[in-house]
Design an enzyme around this catalytic site. Structure first.
Site, PDB file in Angstrom:
ATOM      1  N   SER A  70      -3.571  -3.535  -1.418  1.00  0.00           N
ATOM      2  CA  SER A  70      -2.933  -2.263  -1.752  1.00  0.00           C
ATOM      3  C   SER A  70      -1.501  -2.417  -2.256  1.00  0.00           C
ATOM      4  O   SER A  70      -1.251  -3.102  -3.238  1.00  0.00           O
ATOM      5  CB  SER A  70      -3.009  -1.370  -0.514  1.00  0.00           C
ATOM      6  OG  SER A  70      -2.478  -0.110  -0.754  1.00  0.00           O
ATOM      7  N   ASP A 287      -0.392   3.424  -6.309  1.00  0.00           N
ATOM      8  CA  ASP A 287      -0.079   2.150  -5.634  1.00  0.00           C
ATOM      9  C   ASP A 287      -0.987   1.045  -6.200  1.00  0.00           C
ATOM     10  O   ASP A 287      -1.746   1.274  -7.144  1.00  0.00           O
ATOM     11  CB  ASP A 287      -0.189   2.278  -4.105  1.00  0.00           C
ATOM     12  CG  ASP A 287      -1.622   2.388  -3.631  1.00  0.00           C
ATOM     13  OD1 ASP A 287      -2.487   2.779  -4.451  1.00  0.00           O
ATOM     14  OD2 ASP A 287      -1.893   2.073  -2.458  1.00  0.00           O
ATOM     15  N   ASP A 291      -5.065   4.136  -4.612  1.00  0.00           N
ATOM     16  CA  ASP A 291      -5.535   5.182  -3.702  1.00  0.00           C
ATOM     17  C   ASP A 291      -4.386   6.039  -3.159  1.00  0.00           C
ATOM     18  O   ASP A 291      -4.601   6.869  -2.268  1.00  0.00           O
ATOM     19  CB  ASP A 291      -6.416   4.618  -2.568  1.00  0.00           C
ATOM     20  CG  ASP A 291      -5.693   3.649  -1.669  1.00  0.00           C
ATOM     21  OD1 ASP A 291      -4.486   3.392  -1.883  1.00  0.00           O
ATOM     22  OD2 ASP A 291      -6.340   3.126  -0.739  1.00  0.00           O
ATOM     23  N   GLU A 383      -2.040  12.149   3.679  1.00  0.00           N
ATOM     24  CA  GLU A 383      -0.901  11.583   4.393  1.00  0.00           C
ATOM     25  C   GLU A 383       0.322  11.786   3.492  1.00  0.00           C
ATOM     26  O   GLU A 383       0.196  11.831   2.256  1.00  0.00           O
ATOM     27  CB  GLU A 383      -1.108  10.091   4.651  1.00  0.00           C
ATOM     28  CG  GLU A 383      -2.161   9.830   5.704  1.00  0.00           C
ATOM     29  CD  GLU A 383      -2.201   8.365   6.136  1.00  0.00           C
ATOM     30  OE1 GLU A 383      -2.094   8.116   7.339  1.00  0.00           O
ATOM     31  OE2 GLU A 383      -2.325   7.478   5.272  1.00  0.00           O
ATOM     32  N   ARG A 508       6.034   5.408  17.090  1.00  0.00           N
ATOM     33  CA  ARG A 508       4.673   4.889  17.276  1.00  0.00           C
ATOM     34  C   ARG A 508       4.620   3.425  16.863  1.00  0.00           C
ATOM     35  O   ARG A 508       5.451   2.968  16.069  1.00  0.00           O
ATOM     36  CB  ARG A 508       3.656   5.688  16.452  1.00  0.00           C
ATOM     37  CG  ARG A 508       3.938   5.688  14.969  1.00  0.00           C
ATOM     38  CD  ARG A 508       2.857   6.406  14.186  1.00  0.00           C
ATOM     39  NE  ARG A 508       1.722   5.534  13.879  1.00  0.00           N
ATOM     40  CZ  ARG A 508       1.681   4.684  12.854  1.00  0.00           C
ATOM     41  NH1 ARG A 508       2.713   4.557  12.027  1.00  0.00           N
ATOM     42  NH2 ARG A 508       0.614   3.938  12.640  1.00  0.00           N
ATOM     43  N   ALA A 509       3.647   2.698  17.436  1.00  0.00           N
ATOM     44  CA  ALA A 509       3.450   1.317  17.023  1.00  0.00           C
ATOM     45  C   ALA A 509       2.753   1.323  15.675  1.00  0.00           C
ATOM     46  O   ALA A 509       1.813   2.087  15.469  1.00  0.00           O
ATOM     47  CB  ALA A 509       2.584   0.600  18.054  1.00  0.00           C
ATOM     48  N   SER A 510       3.203   0.491  14.755  1.00  0.00           N
ATOM     49  CA  SER A 510       2.537   0.345  13.467  1.00  0.00           C
ATOM     50  C   SER A 510       1.131  -0.198  13.671  1.00  0.00           C
ATOM     51  O   SER A 510       0.889  -0.989  14.586  1.00  0.00           O
ATOM     52  CB  SER A 510       3.339  -0.621  12.593  1.00  0.00           C
ATOM     53  OG  SER A 510       2.504  -1.147  11.581  1.00  0.00           O
ATOM     54  N   THR A 512      -0.241  -1.823  11.130  1.00  0.00           N
ATOM     55  CA  THR A 512      -0.351  -2.874  10.127  1.00  0.00           C
ATOM     56  C   THR A 512       0.644  -4.023  10.303  1.00  0.00           C
ATOM     57  O   THR A 512       0.544  -5.029   9.622  1.00  0.00           O
ATOM     58  CB  THR A 512      -0.165  -2.307   8.702  1.00  0.00           C
ATOM     59  OG1 THR A 512       1.153  -1.749   8.615  1.00  0.00           O
ATOM     60  CG2 THR A 512      -1.175  -1.220   8.387  1.00  0.00           C
ATOM     61  N   ARG A 517       7.576   2.277  14.424  1.00  0.00           N
ATOM     62  CA  ARG A 517       8.186   3.136  13.411  1.00  0.00           C
ATOM     63  C   ARG A 517       8.716   4.387  14.089  1.00  0.00           C
ATOM     64  O   ARG A 517       8.080   4.942  14.973  1.00  0.00           O
ATOM     65  CB  ARG A 517       7.170   3.538  12.352  1.00  0.00           C
ATOM     66  CG  ARG A 517       6.592   2.361  11.625  1.00  0.00           C
ATOM     67  CD  ARG A 517       5.942   2.763  10.323  1.00  0.00           C
ATOM     68  NE  ARG A 517       5.007   1.736   9.877  1.00  0.00           N
ATOM     69  CZ  ARG A 517       5.366   0.563   9.371  1.00  0.00           C
ATOM     70  NH1 ARG A 517       6.637   0.244   9.242  1.00  0.00           N
ATOM     71  NH2 ARG A 517       4.452  -0.323   9.002  1.00  0.00           N
TER      72      ARG A 517
HETATM   73  C1  16G Z   1      -2.820   1.860   6.391  1.00  0.00           C
HETATM   74  C2  16G Z   1      -3.589   3.133   6.221  1.00  0.00           C
HETATM   75  C3  16G Z   1      -2.690   4.242   5.781  1.00  0.00           C
HETATM   76  C4  16G Z   1      -1.566   4.394   6.771  1.00  0.00           C
HETATM   77  C5  16G Z   1      -0.846   3.096   6.969  1.00  0.00           C
HETATM   78  C6  16G Z   1       0.122   3.211   8.113  1.00  0.00           C
HETATM   79  C7  16G Z   1      -5.850   3.413   5.414  1.00  0.00           C
HETATM   80  C8  16G Z   1      -6.804   3.152   4.295  1.00  0.00           C
HETATM   81  N1  16G Z   1      -4.633   2.966   5.223  1.00  0.00           N
HETATM   82  O1  16G Z   1      -2.310   1.422   5.168  1.00  0.00           O
HETATM   83  O2  16G Z   1      -3.443   5.413   5.717  1.00  0.00           O
HETATM   84  O3  16G Z   1      -0.658   5.371   6.347  1.00  0.00           O
HETATM   85  O4  16G Z   1      -1.775   2.094   7.308  1.00  0.00           O
HETATM   86  O5  16G Z   1       0.703   1.985   8.356  1.00  0.00           O
HETATM   87  O6  16G Z   1      -6.210   3.989   6.432  1.00  0.00           O
HETATM   88  P1  16G Z   1       1.471   1.700   9.718  1.00  0.00           P
HETATM   89  O7  16G Z   1       0.490   1.878  10.843  1.00  0.00           O
HETATM   90  O8  16G Z   1       1.994   0.326   9.579  1.00  0.00           O
HETATM   91  O9  16G Z   1       2.574   2.713   9.806  1.00  0.00           O
HETATM   92 MG    MG Z   2      -3.583   1.636  -1.427  1.00  0.00          MG
END
Ligand code: 16G
Ligand code: MG
Length: 545
Positions: A70, A287, A291, A383, A508-510, A512, A517
């Site tokens: 992404s 992006d 998406d 979002e 909240r915990a990220s 990813t 955050r």
């Molecule tokens: C992922 C999610 C996105 C969300 C982001 C938050 C999908 C396809 N993608 O990229 O929707 O906004 O994570 O990231 O669900 P974070 O948890 O690190 O804040």
């Molecule tokens: Mg994307």
């Protein structure tokens, strides 16, 4: 019983998993497996095994695998599984994916594979089908080879769609599984996707003019060539759609998402520095896998003005709400809007008080929003970061087609709604489809971006990333708006919020990365900044414990 053990063992040796330091695990998160591409080869192979199992479990329906990271830098990549209707992998299966990928040796991998098949009562003789695509990252080739090795070892039929946007793959999965049924989603090809969107775009416009030029920044990702391809299908004699595609260099991998794209625009709150835009021109950014969508323009007086996912959501909800009323369906169809805690408070107030539509807040991540939106006849979900879509229930779609119009105005509204049903990607947020939707709405309303921005004023807000030792200690409730753990942290946040007017904050915990955050909004920019800093300090303190 069919046995894949030998084939898996042999292929796994060629696509080994990279061991992580003791105590660390790979995790199928909100974006599937996503990390530095050189860690992903073995993971991609194992995802192939899982996709085969999933297809077999669902009687051979096609499963999708998308290879993309992404909006991440070019050196990253990711592997993500798509379920038969084009939605995200069912949540229980995320655990199975995690179990397979973390098997420490080839032998244990085979053991986990067979254990999953036995526990889930999967007949390994049933045919399996997996279709896949990738974005423009160079590492995609290696990951596809590994994926195919996993599919071949388990005897799954597989189709390579090569370069695709993420939403195109979701489209193809649903189209494949609905082919030849009354619920057919469209032709099973990339061309079928373009034809469907282009035809619905013309139909939804109903002869209205699109004003001026639209500049589309494609993040130097796969969206660039795909958008250019789509534009060829829009008949010039019927629609005056003047699009300038920029940042569409997919030959130099290092420029992917670099100082451009929807994530850059949203997080930096400014336009991509290159190419420089003239004031007043209507712009949007996709992006890296197309998406997410963000609109903006440079205002001669106020400078950069952004229209993000919350704005697209309220624009779509207002337009579709009016159409439903004009179509005489207001009492038959339930319309709702789904947001996350990141939605600007002003958008929530506008939707509930001005549009008088219900708003539901869910945790971050498309799968949560999508699921809740399915509970409405018309579920609008976005979002703030620009990912989202509008879902129509089968009842809504059949009402658009079959309701008896009592007047030409009613017929017009019904026809427009039916066209939107085809224009808007029903599987997942799709920047290209959402962009066409926004253009249709602006044309119908005869609005500029400034008119759109005038509907309400955003509350100033600030997002801060906080490094913590172990982010998983931070657990939330109430759709991530309140911290349950560590004990005491939420009380301190509440105390901080009380000091400011119209303020709101959460941590909240990220999902990813290993960080927390913090989001804060308040009546003025300086108050929003100050509150965000305070809450970030609270999180830092608890994070260090
Ligand atoms: C992922 C999610 C996105 C969300 C982001 C938050 C999908 C396809 N993608 O990229 O929707 O906004 O994570 O990231 O669900 P974070 O948890 O690190 O804040
Ligand atoms: Mg994307």
């Amino acid at each position: 019983m069919e046995n894949h053990d030998k084939a898996i063992l042999a292929a796994s040796a060629r696509h080994p998993i990279v061991p992580l330091p003791k105590g660390q695990f790979y995790n199928y998160g909100t974006a599937g497996f996503r990390m530095k591409a050189d860690l992903l080869e073995g993971i991609s192979f194992r995802v192939g095994l899982l996709a085969s199992l999933r297809s077999r479990k669902l009687n051979g329906q096609a499963i999708g695998v998308m290879i993309t990271a992404s909006h991440n830098p070019a050196a990253d990549n990711g592997v993500k599984i798509v379920d038969p209707m084009g939605d995200m992998l069912e949540q229980d299966w995320e655990r199975y994916a995690t179990a397979l990928v973390n098997a420490p040796s080839d032998d244990e991998l085979v053991a986990v594979y067979n254990k999953l098949a036995a526990e889930l009562k999967i007949d390994l003789i049933v045919p399996a089908k997996v279709i896949y695509g990738r974005d423009t990252r160079p590492s995609g080739h290696t990951l596809v080879t590994a994926l195919v090795a996993g599919l071949a070892a388990t005897g799954a039929e597989h189709v390579d769609y090569k370069l695709l946007t993420t939403p195109q793959l979701h489209y193809l999965v649903r189209a494949t599984n609905s082919e030849g049924t009354p619920l057919s989603y469209g032709k099973v090809s990339e061309v079928g996707y373009y034809e469907k969107l282009a035809e619905a775009f013309v139909r939804a416009l109903r002869g209205r003019r699109i004003d001026g030029t639209l500049v589309v920044d494609c993040a130097n990702g796969v969206g660039g060539p795909k958008l250019s391809e789509l534009l060829k299908y829009i008949p010039k004699d019927k629609v005056n759609f003047d699009v300038k595609v920029v940042n569409d260099d997919v030959l130099r991998p290092e420029v992917l998402n670099l100082e451009c794209g929807a994530d850059f625009v949203k997080t930096k709150q400014r336009a991509p520095p290159s190419p420089k835009q003239q004031p007043g021109i209507r712009c949007c950014s996709l992006d890296g896998d197309a998406d997410r969508l963000i609109y903006y323009w440079i205002d001669p007086e106020s400078g950069f003005v952004m229209l993000d996912g919350d704005r697209i959501s309220s624009l779509a909800a207002s337009f579709i709400g009016d159409l439903v009323e004009s179509a005489g369906l207001k009492n038959d169809l339930r319309i709702g809007v789904v947001q996350t805690a990141y939605a600007n408070g002003a958008s929530t107030t506008y939707i509930t008080q001005h549009l008088r539509l219900p708003v539901i807040c869910t945790p971050t991540g498309v799968k949560h929003l999508h699921h809740v939106a399915q509970g409405f006849d018309i579920g609008v979900y976005f979002e703030a970061n620009g990912h989202g879509t509008v879902l129509f229930s089968p009842d809504a779609l059949s009402a658009f087609r079959n309701a008896e119009p009592q007047s030409p105005a009613q017929k017009d509204a019904l026809d427009t709604l039916a066209a939107l049903g085809d224009l808007i990607n029903q599987t997942v947020g799709d920047a290209i489809s959402d962009m066409l939707l926004v253009e249709v709405i602006l044309a119908h309303k005869n609005w500029t971006l400034r008119d759109w921005a005038m509907t309400y004023a955003d509350l100033p807000n600030r997002l801060v990333r906080v490094e913590v030792g172990d982010k998983d200690r931070f657990r939330t409730t109430d759709a991530e708006r309140r911290l349950l753990h560590p004990a005491g942290a939420q009380d301190e946040i509440d105390q901080a919020v009380k000091k400011y007017k119209d303020a709101r904050a959460f941590a909240r915990a990220s999902g990813t990365e290993n960080a927390c955050r913090v989001y804060a909004e308040a009546a003025t920019r300086s108050e929003a900044n100050e509150l965000a800093e305070r809450v970030a300090h609270i999180i830092e303190r608890y994070g260090a414990q």
